[in-house]
Design a protein around this motif. Structure first.
Motif, PDB file in Angstrom:
ATOM      1  N   GLN A 392     -28.910  20.596  63.520  1.00 35.27           N
ATOM      2  CA  GLN A 392     -27.470  20.416  63.366  1.00 35.27           C
ATOM      3  C   GLN A 392     -26.920  21.307  62.257  1.00 35.27           C
ATOM      4  O   GLN A 392     -25.803  21.808  62.358  1.00 35.27           O
ATOM      5  N   VAL A 393     -27.694  21.522  61.210  1.00 34.14           N
ATOM      6  CA  VAL A 393     -27.273  22.434  60.142  1.00 34.14           C
ATOM      7  C   VAL A 393     -27.114  23.844  60.700  1.00 34.14           C
ATOM      8  O   VAL A 393     -26.094  24.510  60.485  1.00 34.14           O
ATOM      9  N   SER A 396     -24.104  24.152  62.923  1.00 31.48           N
ATOM     10  CA  SER A 396     -22.798  23.884  62.327  1.00 31.48           C
ATOM     11  C   SER A 396     -22.005  25.179  62.210  1.00 31.48           C
ATOM     12  O   SER A 396     -22.550  26.283  62.313  1.00 31.48           O
ATOM     13  N   GLU A 397     -20.721  25.060  61.976  1.00 30.48           N
ATOM     14  CA  GLU A 397     -19.877  26.251  61.831  1.00 30.48           C
ATOM     15  C   GLU A 397     -20.381  27.124  60.683  1.00 30.48           C
ATOM     16  O   GLU A 397     -20.471  28.347  60.805  1.00 30.48           O
ATOM     17  N   TRP A 398     -20.728  26.487  59.575  1.00 37.22           N
ATOM     18  CA  TRP A 398     -21.260  27.229  58.432  1.00 37.22           C
ATOM     19  C   TRP A 398     -22.610  27.855  58.770  1.00 37.22           C
ATOM     20  O   TRP A 398     -22.845  29.036  58.502  1.00 37.22           O
ATOM     21  N   GLY A 399     -23.499  27.102  59.382  1.00 39.16           N
ATOM     22  CA  GLY A 399     -24.820  27.612  59.721  1.00 39.16           C
ATOM     23  C   GLY A 399     -24.759  28.810  60.645  1.00 39.16           C
ATOM     24  O   GLY A 399     -25.510  29.782  60.485  1.00 39.16           O
ATOM     25  N   ARG A 400     -23.854  28.758  61.622  1.00 41.79           N
ATOM     26  CA  ARG A 400     -23.740  29.866  62.585  1.00 41.79           C
ATOM     27  C   ARG A 400     -23.183  31.127  61.948  1.00 41.79           C
ATOM     28  O   ARG A 400     -23.522  32.237  62.352  1.00 41.79           O
ATOM     29  N   GLU A 401     -22.327  30.962  60.957  1.00 48.00           N
ATOM     30  CA  GLU A 401     -21.672  32.146  60.380  1.00 48.00           C
ATOM     31  C   GLU A 401     -22.514  32.828  59.289  1.00 48.00           C
ATOM     32  O   GLU A 401     -22.216  33.943  58.886  1.00 48.00           O
ATOM     33  N   ILE A 402     -23.571  32.172  58.815  1.00 47.65           N
ATOM     34  CA  ILE A 402     -24.404  32.780  57.771  1.00 47.65           C
ATOM     35  C   ILE A 402     -25.119  34.010  58.323  1.00 47.65           C
ATOM     36  O   ILE A 402     -25.764  33.949  59.367  1.00 47.65           O
ATOM     37  N   ILE A 403     -24.988  35.121  57.619  1.00 47.95           N
ATOM     38  CA  ILE A 403     -25.659  36.358  58.009  1.00 47.95           C
ATOM     39  C   ILE A 403     -26.995  36.444  57.264  1.00 47.95           C
ATOM     40  O   ILE A 403     -27.038  36.393  56.034  1.00 47.95           O
TER      41      ILE A 403
END
Length: 412
Positions: A392-393, A396-403
């Protein structure tokens, strides 16, 4: 979960004359981050997302350890001659990673470097052990150098972890403990989990675990030398850590001692989970149900609250909790609390109160992005049944956007 208006932060680190790997763009047109001693450790491309880690070799960690000790002793002398600190300043100092490191390092300083005599079979297979790159209650970690027989100027490096028997530990229990750790670690194959190669006895009958060598040292030392990490830098390491944790859990393994000291780095920034001494198999390959575990283990600031209050618990949320504490350590250079027990620790008690308050808990509220804050609150949910999972992390929106950097994607 607290909802806050999102805001972005702009970093203005110093520029460098170095270049981003695989790019012809000078770093002067990008952003670079220097550590306290001026070494450029992190470079962000002009797009503001792509980045490169430039970590120094772990061969110099013993020298760095001495430098940090000197720095802390000088600070202490300065503090002694300065006006008394406020209580809030004293509280902040009590959670300092550097203070914690010094206390633990003093306990380990009695370990002798002469306990590194390797057997002939170890030398023949992996070369001679030389410089020390790590110390702990288990013993020491050295680098072994295996010279290429076809090219004397070329050598392969390995990390050799030398286990020591615990006081009053029988030979049978010692052997079972080490072989259990080796069986777990050697069965895992993932870019963000250390590659364990062999378990060999030296000429004194003590076991040595041979692993791939990560020249960038460990995350703990990086945080100590940097003070705290930049947003993109910490996010990259966090996502790599979460990928490794998700893989372990899919394989039926819980680590139960995740902390920055057990996260190794290559010089280009690939992160590897190591030290499965407290690892547990909570589900065999043919099983569907999770075996609950019990007992308190690990380092106090990273231990989940249910370990103190529950007779049995699922070990997976325990690992997830530790990742949240690790992320906050990267971003702040401090521990959130000494122990996740509200009766024992005022910082943790304030955190529980802050979760219920619209204003939230200040150290987490200082994170720039609401989507990041929300995930951290969900990771650090005191109720393990409500705690977010690793998948789930990542979803998450944050997890997906991390490069993640190129090295982090390949594991090199």
């Amino acid at each position: 979960m607290l909802k806050q208006k999102d805001s972005s932060a702009s970093a203005t680190p110093a520029s460098s004359s170095s270049r981003l790997a695989g790019s012809s763009t000078p770093a002067s047109r990008a952003n670079s981050v220097s550590s306290k001693d001026g070494w450029v450790r992190f470079v962000v491309a002009p797009d503001g997302k792509s980045h490169q880690h430039l970590l120094r070799s772990a061969r110099r960690q013993e020298k760095l350890s001495s430098m940090l000790k000197d720095m802390m002793s000088k600070k202490q002398r300065s503090d002694d001659s300065s006006p008394p600190q406020t209580s809030s300043t004293n509280e902040a100092a009590s959670l300092s990673l550097l203070s914690s490191w010094l206390r633990s390092n003093e306990k380990d300083s009695s370990l002798s470097s002469k306990n590194a005599v390797a057997s002939t079979s170890l030398v023949e297979k992996y070369g001679k052990c030389h410089e020390i790159i790590g110390r702990g209650a288990f013993g020491i970690v050295r680098i072994s150098h295996k010279v290429d027989p076809k090219n004397s100027k070329s050598e392969k490096l390995y990390a050799v972890k030398e286990f020591k028997r615990r006081p009053a530990e029988s030979q049978k229990k010692y052997t079972k403990r080490l072989t259990s750790e080796f069986c777990i670690s050697s069965s895992l194959r993932h870019p963000n989990v250390i590659h364990t190669l062999d378990l060999i006895q030296d000429d004194k009958g003590e076991y040595c675990e041979v692993m791939e060598f990560c020249a960038g040292g460990d995350l703990y030392t990086l945080i100590l030398s940097a003070g705290k990490l930049e947003v993109l830098e910490a996010d990259c390491y966090f996502k790599q850590l979460m990928r490794g944790v998700v893989y372990m859990h899919e394989m039926g393994v819980a680590h139960r001692d995740l902390k920055p000291e057990n996260l190794l780095l290559t010089t280009s920034g690939a992160l590897k989970i190591t030290d499965f001494g407290n690892g547990e198999c909570f589900r065999m390959a043919w099983e569907r149900d999770v075996h609950l575990t019990n007992g308190v283990c690990g380092s106090a600031p990273y231990i989940a609250p249910e370990e103190y209050t529950e007779d049995e618990f699922d070990p997976r949320p325990v690992d997830i909790w530790a990742t949240g504490v690790i992320y906050m350590a990267m971003r702040t250079g401090r521990h959130l609390w000494k122990s996740a027990q509200k009766e024992e620790d005022d910082f943790y008690r304030r955190y529980l109160e802050g979760r219920k308050d619209e204003a939230g808990y200040e150290p987490i509220e200082q994170l720039e992005r609401a989507r990041c804050r929300n995930v951290i609150y969900s990771i650090l949910d005191p109720h393990p049944g409500r705690r977010i999972t690793g998948k789930q992390v990542l979803n998450s929106e944050w997890g997906r956007e991390i490069i993640v950097c190129d090295a982090g994607e390949t594991g090199h």
